[in-house]
Motif scaffolding. Structure first.
Motif, PDB file in Angstrom:
ATOM      1  N   THR A  78     -89.550 -46.928 -21.163  1.00  0.00           N
ATOM      2  CA  THR A  78     -88.372 -47.478 -20.809  1.00  0.00           C
ATOM      3  C   THR A  78     -87.205 -47.565 -21.699  1.00  0.00           C
ATOM      4  N   ARG A  79     -87.988 -47.410 -23.084  1.00  0.00           N
ATOM      5  CA  ARG A  79     -87.048 -47.467 -24.188  1.00  0.00           C
ATOM      6  C   ARG A  79     -86.013 -46.315 -24.229  1.00  0.00           C
ATOM      7  N   THR A  80     -86.605 -45.125 -23.868  1.00  0.00           N
ATOM      8  CA  THR A  80     -85.842 -43.748 -24.237  1.00  0.00           C
ATOM      9  C   THR A  80     -84.673 -43.677 -23.202  1.00  0.00           C
ATOM     10  N   PRO A  81     -84.979 -43.984 -21.791  1.00  0.00           N
ATOM     11  CA  PRO A  81     -83.526 -44.323 -21.207  1.00  0.00           C
ATOM     12  C   PRO A  81     -82.601 -45.156 -21.644  1.00  0.00           C
ATOM     13  N   MET A  82     -83.090 -46.327 -22.177  1.00  0.00           N
ATOM     14  CA  MET A  82     -82.261 -47.444 -22.576  1.00  0.00           C
ATOM     15  C   MET A  82     -81.427 -47.031 -23.668  1.00  0.00           C
ATOM     16  N   ILE A  83     -81.782 -46.131 -24.693  1.00  0.00           N
ATOM     17  CA  ILE A  83     -81.301 -45.676 -26.128  1.00  0.00           C
ATOM     18  C   ILE A  83     -80.237 -44.557 -25.307  1.00  0.00           C
ATOM     19  N   LEU A  84     -80.762 -43.760 -24.868  1.00  0.00           N
ATOM     20  CA  LEU A  84     -79.764 -42.647 -24.305  1.00  0.00           C
ATOM     21  C   LEU A  84     -78.766 -43.333 -23.404  1.00  0.00           C
ATOM     22  N   GLY A  85     -79.024 -44.291 -22.707  1.00  0.00           N
ATOM     23  CA  GLY A  85     -77.817 -44.876 -21.901  1.00  0.00           C
ATOM     24  C   GLY A  85     -76.878 -45.325 -22.787  1.00  0.00           C
ATOM     25  N   VAL A  86     -77.070 -46.194 -23.893  1.00  0.00           N
ATOM     26  CA  VAL A  86     -76.238 -46.588 -24.887  1.00  0.00           C
ATOM     27  C   VAL A  86     -75.283 -45.406 -25.234  1.00  0.00           C
ATOM     28  N   PHE A  87     -75.971 -44.343 -25.788  1.00  0.00           N
ATOM     29  CA  PHE A  87     -75.477 -43.246 -26.396  1.00  0.00           C
ATOM     30  C   PHE A  87     -74.251 -42.688 -25.310  1.00  0.00           C
ATOM     31  N   GLU A  88     -74.758 -42.665 -23.954  1.00  0.00           N
ATOM     32  CA  GLU A  88     -73.596 -42.239 -23.301  1.00  0.00           C
ATOM     33  C   GLU A  88     -72.629 -43.106 -22.917  1.00  0.00           C
ATOM     34  N   VAL A  89     -72.768 -44.378 -22.898  1.00  0.00           N
ATOM     35  CA  VAL A  89     -71.643 -45.454 -22.922  1.00  0.00           C
ATOM     36  C   VAL A  89     -70.628 -45.038 -24.042  1.00  0.00           C
ATOM     37  N   VAL A  90     -71.148 -44.778 -25.124  1.00  0.00           N
ATOM     38  CA  VAL A  90     -70.441 -44.525 -26.546  1.00  0.00           C
ATOM     39  C   VAL A  90     -69.642 -43.185 -26.412  1.00  0.00           C
ATOM     40  N   VAL A  91     -70.213 -42.298 -25.885  1.00  0.00           N
ATOM     41  CA  VAL A  91     -69.561 -40.701 -25.701  1.00  0.00           C
ATOM     42  C   VAL A  91     -68.658 -40.941 -24.668  1.00  0.00           C
ATOM     43  N   ASN A  92     -68.845 -41.594 -23.485  1.00  0.00           N
ATOM     44  CA  ASN A  92     -68.005 -41.815 -22.660  1.00  0.00           C
ATOM     45  C   ASN A  92     -66.835 -42.486 -22.980  1.00  0.00           C
ATOM     46  N   ILE A  93     -66.806 -43.623 -23.576  1.00  0.00           N
ATOM     47  CA  ILE A  93     -65.702 -44.344 -23.931  1.00  0.00           C
ATOM     48  C   ILE A  93     -64.854 -43.361 -25.008  1.00  0.00           C
ATOM     49  N   VAL A  94     -65.421 -42.748 -25.985  1.00  0.00           N
ATOM     50  CA  VAL A  94     -64.607 -41.946 -26.939  1.00  0.00           C
ATOM     51  C   VAL A  94     -64.070 -40.787 -26.283  1.00  0.00           C
ATOM     52  N   SER A  95     -64.695 -39.974 -25.455  1.00  0.00           N
ATOM     53  CA  SER A  95     -64.420 -38.728 -24.747  1.00  0.00           C
ATOM     54  C   SER A  95     -63.119 -39.225 -23.632  1.00  0.00           C
ATOM     55  N   SER A  96     -63.248 -40.203 -23.113  1.00  0.00           N
ATOM     56  CA  SER A  96     -62.379 -40.646 -22.114  1.00  0.00           C
ATOM     57  C   SER A  96     -61.000 -41.142 -22.837  1.00  0.00           C
ATOM     58  N   ILE A  97     -61.045 -41.780 -24.068  1.00  0.00           N
ATOM     59  CA  ILE A  97     -59.775 -42.157 -24.837  1.00  0.00           C
ATOM     60  C   ILE A  97     -59.241 -40.765 -25.464  1.00  0.00           C
ATOM     61  N   ILE A  98     -59.969 -39.580 -25.937  1.00  0.00           N
ATOM     62  CA  ILE A  98     -59.539 -38.406 -26.366  1.00  0.00           C
ATOM     63  C   ILE A  98     -58.723 -37.812 -25.097  1.00  0.00           C
ATOM     64  N   PHE A  99     -59.403 -37.533 -24.108  1.00  0.00           N
ATOM     65  CA  PHE A  99     -59.179 -36.696 -22.943  1.00  0.00           C
ATOM     66  C   PHE A  99     -58.027 -37.488 -22.332  1.00  0.00           C
ATOM     67  N   SER A 100     -57.897 -38.645 -22.081  1.00  0.00           N
ATOM     68  CA  SER A 100     -56.665 -39.435 -21.499  1.00  0.00           C
ATOM     69  C   SER A 100     -55.337 -39.228 -22.215  1.00  0.00           C
ATOM     70  N   ARG A 101     -55.313 -38.953 -23.525  1.00  0.00           N
ATOM     71  CA  ARG A 101     -54.064 -38.719 -24.326  1.00  0.00           C
ATOM     72  C   ARG A 101     -53.487 -37.279 -23.761  1.00  0.00           C
ATOM     73  N   TYR A 102     -54.285 -36.567 -23.299  1.00  0.00           N
ATOM     74  CA  TYR A 102     -53.919 -35.227 -22.960  1.00  0.00           C
ATOM     75  C   TYR A 102     -53.690 -34.946 -21.380  1.00  0.00           C
ATOM     76  N   TYR A 103     -54.415 -35.680 -20.751  1.00  0.00           N
ATOM     77  CA  TYR A 103     -54.355 -35.444 -19.248  1.00  0.00           C
ATOM     78  C   TYR A 103     -54.196 -36.744 -18.436  1.00  0.00           C
ATOM     79  N   GLY A 104     -54.053 -37.936 -18.944  1.00  0.00           N
ATOM     80  CA  GLY A 104     -53.543 -39.221 -18.241  1.00  0.00           C
ATOM     81  C   GLY A 104     -54.971 -39.599 -17.671  1.00  0.00           C
ATOM     82  N   ILE A 105     -54.842 -40.090 -16.341  1.00  0.00           N
ATOM     83  CA  ILE A 105     -55.730 -40.566 -15.448  1.00  0.00           C
ATOM     84  C   ILE A 105     -57.103 -39.549 -15.408  1.00  0.00           C
TER      85      ILE A 105
END
Length: 207
Positions: A78-105
């Motif tokens: 159960t540890r591996t999916p949890m760690i990778l899930g946290v990694f996904e959330v961080v990447v999601n937030i960062v990439s969404s902020i970056i892409f939203s500056r150029y492509y909006g919603i």
């Protein structure tokens, strides 16, 4: 376990492809039917439809993630999916902020799709290396689905009878699923043929 996971992943991909096409190519109609009334303006419909279209690319990664996560749980990890899930959330937030500056919603959804796909790939690789070698390199299967998807997309993008009604969406969806089934049959997809035989067998038993 390897055979079960591989077959389930292939089944999910096979089922999700026509749904993705409907979401991507007719997203405006879907949003118009559900939200297109009252204070929800035409501009709001178009913006939301853009988001729905890009969410189509999240469909397959999200489904595969659920399968592999459950596979981790089945081997008491159960540890591996949890760690990778946290990694996904961080990447999601960062990439969404970056892409939203150029492509909006649409950029927000693109960020989600990027993070979901990346997490899915990493999850598959980690599970294959640490637990069970899934042997996901089925080039012939992927090539076949790629050809089928390309033909279907080419035909669907030229569909002439699309409109913003529920009837139009229904007819378009039937054409997509029907055309997809015909193409899979023509290309002799073993999983699709196996599914068809199973359905026919159940119908015969029901009689």
């Amino acid at each position: 376990l390897r055979k079960i996971i591989n077959k389930t992943v292939r089944l999910v991909i096979t089922i999700c492809i026509p749904i993705m096409f409907v979401m991507f190519l007719d997203s405006e109609t879907i949003v118009q039917i559900i939200y297109g009334r009252g204070q929800f303006s035409r501009q709001a419909v178009l913006q939301t439809a853009c988001g729905v279209a890009f969410y189509a690319f999240c469909l397959i990664p999200e489904c595969i993630k659920q399968i592999i996560t459950k596979a981790f749980y089945s081997v008491h990890e159960t540890r591996t999916p949890m760690i990778l899930g946290v990694f996904e959330v961080v990447v999601n937030i960062v990439s969404s902020i970056i892409f939203s500056r150029y492509y909006g919603i649409a950029g927000v959804v693109m960020g989600t799709a990027f993070a979901s796909t990346l997490f899915c790939i990493v999850l598959l690789l980690v599970f294959s290396r640490k637990k069970v070698n899934l042997g996901m390199s089925e080039q012939k299967y992927l090539l076949k689905l790629g050809v089928v998807s390309g033909i279907l997309f080419w035909a669907a993008s030229r569909y002439p009878l699309r409109d913003d009604s529920l009837l139009g969406l229904s007819i378009f969806s039937i054409c997509i699923f029907g055309g997809y089934a015909v193409l899979l049959f023509v290309f002799r997809d073993t999983l699709f043929i196996e599914m068809g035989k199973g359905i026919l067998e159940k119908l015969r038993r029901g009689r």
